[in-house]
Design an enzyme around this catalytic site. Structure first.
Site, PDB file in Angstrom:
ATOM      1  N   GLN A  79       1.906   2.828  -8.971  1.00 35.47           N
ATOM      2  CA  GLN A  79       0.452   2.657  -8.958  1.00 35.47           C
ATOM      3  C   GLN A  79      -0.247   3.732  -8.136  1.00 35.47           C
ATOM      4  OE1 GLN A  79      -0.378  -1.389  -7.683  1.00 35.47           O
ATOM      5  NE2 GLN A  79       1.026  -2.253  -9.184  1.00 35.47           N
ATOM      6  N   HIS A 148       0.008  -1.483  -4.957  1.00 35.24           N
ATOM      7  CA  HIS A 148      -1.058  -2.166  -4.207  1.00 35.24           C
ATOM      8  C   HIS A 148      -1.715  -1.291  -3.144  1.00 35.24           C
ATOM      9  CE1 HIS A 148       0.544  -6.472  -5.269  1.00 35.24           C
ATOM     10  NE2 HIS A 148       0.514  -5.653  -6.316  1.00 35.24           N
ATOM     11  N   GLU A 240      -8.769 -13.042  -8.440  1.00 34.51           N
ATOM     12  CA  GLU A 240      -9.935 -13.533  -7.714  1.00 34.51           C
ATOM     13  C   GLU A 240     -11.162 -12.654  -7.891  1.00 34.51           C
ATOM     14  OE1 GLU A 240      -7.270 -15.403  -4.025  1.00 34.51           O
ATOM     15  OE2 GLU A 240      -8.904 -13.991  -3.605  1.00 34.51           O
ATOM     16  N   TYR A 250      -9.419 -14.408   3.701  1.00 34.44           N
ATOM     17  CA  TYR A 250      -9.279 -14.904   2.332  1.00 34.44           C
ATOM     18  C   TYR A 250      -7.886 -15.466   2.029  1.00 34.44           C
ATOM     19  CZ  TYR A 250     -13.964 -13.344   1.714  1.00 34.44           C
ATOM     20  OH  TYR A 250     -15.333 -13.224   1.859  1.00 34.44           O
ATOM     21  N   TYR A 261       5.938 -14.092  -7.961  1.00 33.21           N
ATOM     22  CA  TYR A 261       6.526 -13.696  -9.238  1.00 33.21           C
ATOM     23  C   TYR A 261       7.901 -14.310  -9.468  1.00 33.21           C
ATOM     24  CZ  TYR A 261       2.870 -10.426 -10.535  1.00 33.21           C
ATOM     25  OH  TYR A 261       1.675  -9.884 -10.924  1.00 33.21           O
TER      26      TYR A 261
END
Length: 391
Positions: A79, A148, A240, A250, A261
């Site tokens: 990513q 991430h 979210e 949060y 997962y």
């Protein structure tokens, strides 16, 4: 005449159904290699980042692409790579742009960084380059893996820079105030820390933090009231949409409306009321990327809504808010993973698909002229049939 009437009827029904499902025309402008973000310049040109490390200046008048020189090397893989691109609020004067990207560290570690630089555009020579590059923020600590990063960027109406920082698939850093992973960060435009940040008195990394307990926040957008909202990847489902409040936690990875997962459950938000619950969440996952607050006049029915780019869902999801709650009201199937979405200067919506040979699309309202004309045609046809029978 009956055949014509029937054909027109079918066309009318099909047109109405299509208009209800997707009230826009999509026009392909060009393609990119793994694009990640885009932003418009005041002159209408477009800056597009490609994850492998290219920043491209696009002239939409002639579809000409110019690669911007002096972009720092990125750690490309998974990513990671070149990420977001935004303009300084006073770009017209100072020509400053902000870029995020993944960089390599020691011992096979990586992390996101944010730089600002002056963008030099030479129309006569047809060149573009970055100068006066300054690093203004670094993800800490650097860790192994290539997931991430988050690293979305947004300025608020007061000129503060907000950065979304993913927890890098390491879970616990989201709750660790000695790490800026899994947080929303608030800085001055030069990277210094505002003294009114909620944890400023704690010093160090904590002083940067605006909110914590996030997983992989891939979208940031301010509404008309100046409130910050974010779109955030959940684990296995539980994506979210959050109203990002100063100093709030949060809850990730302690709570989530999704599960791990490997199938291990995570307690839902309603089991731990001390944590801020999402304004909206999705089970099953939509895999949200960027989010924008739409304020244009081209799509008046969308004014005051948020539009979320959907990766796994291959959709644009329209969300409306009521106070501190939110709900999905429409979903438009795009037939491809959507990475980025922006409102253009004229109010049209611009979309970047994800991956190789990804399309840049311009969305404009469908022409309703034919649909509006069909009822009159059908009425005229019916009148002629009645006259013929009376004769």
């Amino acid at each position: 005449m009956k055949k014509l009437k029937y054909l027109l009827f079918l066309l009318a029904i099909a047109g109405v159904q299509a208009a209800q499902a997707q009230p826009f025309e999509r026009r392909e402008i060009m393609q990119f290699e793994q694009p990640w973000a885009m932003t418009f310049l005041p002159d209408g040109r477009l800056l597009v980042t490609e994850k492998p490390g290219r920043l491209i200046l696009v002239s939409l008048d002639d579809n000409e692409q110019t690669e911007v020189a002096n972009v720092p090397s990125v750690d490309y893989g998974g990513q990671g790579g070149l990420g977001d691109i935004i303009l300084h609020p006073d770009y017209a004067v100072n020509k400053l742009v902000y870029l995020s990207y993944a960089e390599a560290g020691e011992n096979n570690t990586r992390g996101a960084v944010v730089i600002r630089a002056k963008l030099i555009l030479d129309k006569n020579a047809g060149t573009a380059s970055l100068t006066q590059i300054e690093r203004i923020w670094t993800q800490h600590p650097k860790v192994t893996g290539r997931g991430h990063y988050g690293h979305r960027l947004a300025f608020d109406q007061h000129g503060f820079l907000f950065i979304s920082s993913g927890e890098r698939q390491k879970f616990d850093p989201s709750q660790d105030m000695n790490a800026n992973l899994g947080k929303i960060i608030r800085l001055h435009a030069d990277g210094s820390v505002p003294q009114d940040n909620p944890f400023y008195a704690d010093g160090g990394i904590a002083s940067q933090v605006w909110s914590l307990g996030h997983r992989n926040p891939l979208g940031l957008a301010f509404d008309a009231k100046g409130r910050l909202w974010n779109s955030e990847m959940g684990p296995l489902h539980g994506d979210e949409f959050n109203l990002v409040k100063e100093s709030e936690n949060y809850g990730y990875p302690i709570v989530s409306n999704g599960d791990h997962y490997n199938g291990d459950p995570i307690p839902d938000h309603d089991t731990r009321p001390e944590f801020e619950a999402p304004a909206a969440y999705w089970v099953p996952s939509i895999a949200p990327a960027e989010v924008i607050y739409y304020s244009g006049s081209v799509f008046p029915e969308w004014q005051g809504s948020f539009l979320i780019a959907g990766l796994k869902s291959q959709a644009i999801i329209r969300v409306t808010t009521n106070g501190e709650t939110a709900q999905e009201v429409e979903r438009f199937n795009m037939g491809a993973r959507i990475r980025e979405i922006e409102q253009g200067p004229d109010g049209a919506v611009w979309v970047l698909e994800d991956g190789s040979n990804a399309k840049l699309l311009k969305l404009t309202p469908k022409d309703q002229t034919i649909l509006a004309f069909l009822p009159a045609v059908l009425a005229g046809s019916e009148s002629k049939q009645q006259t013929k029978r009376q004769d």
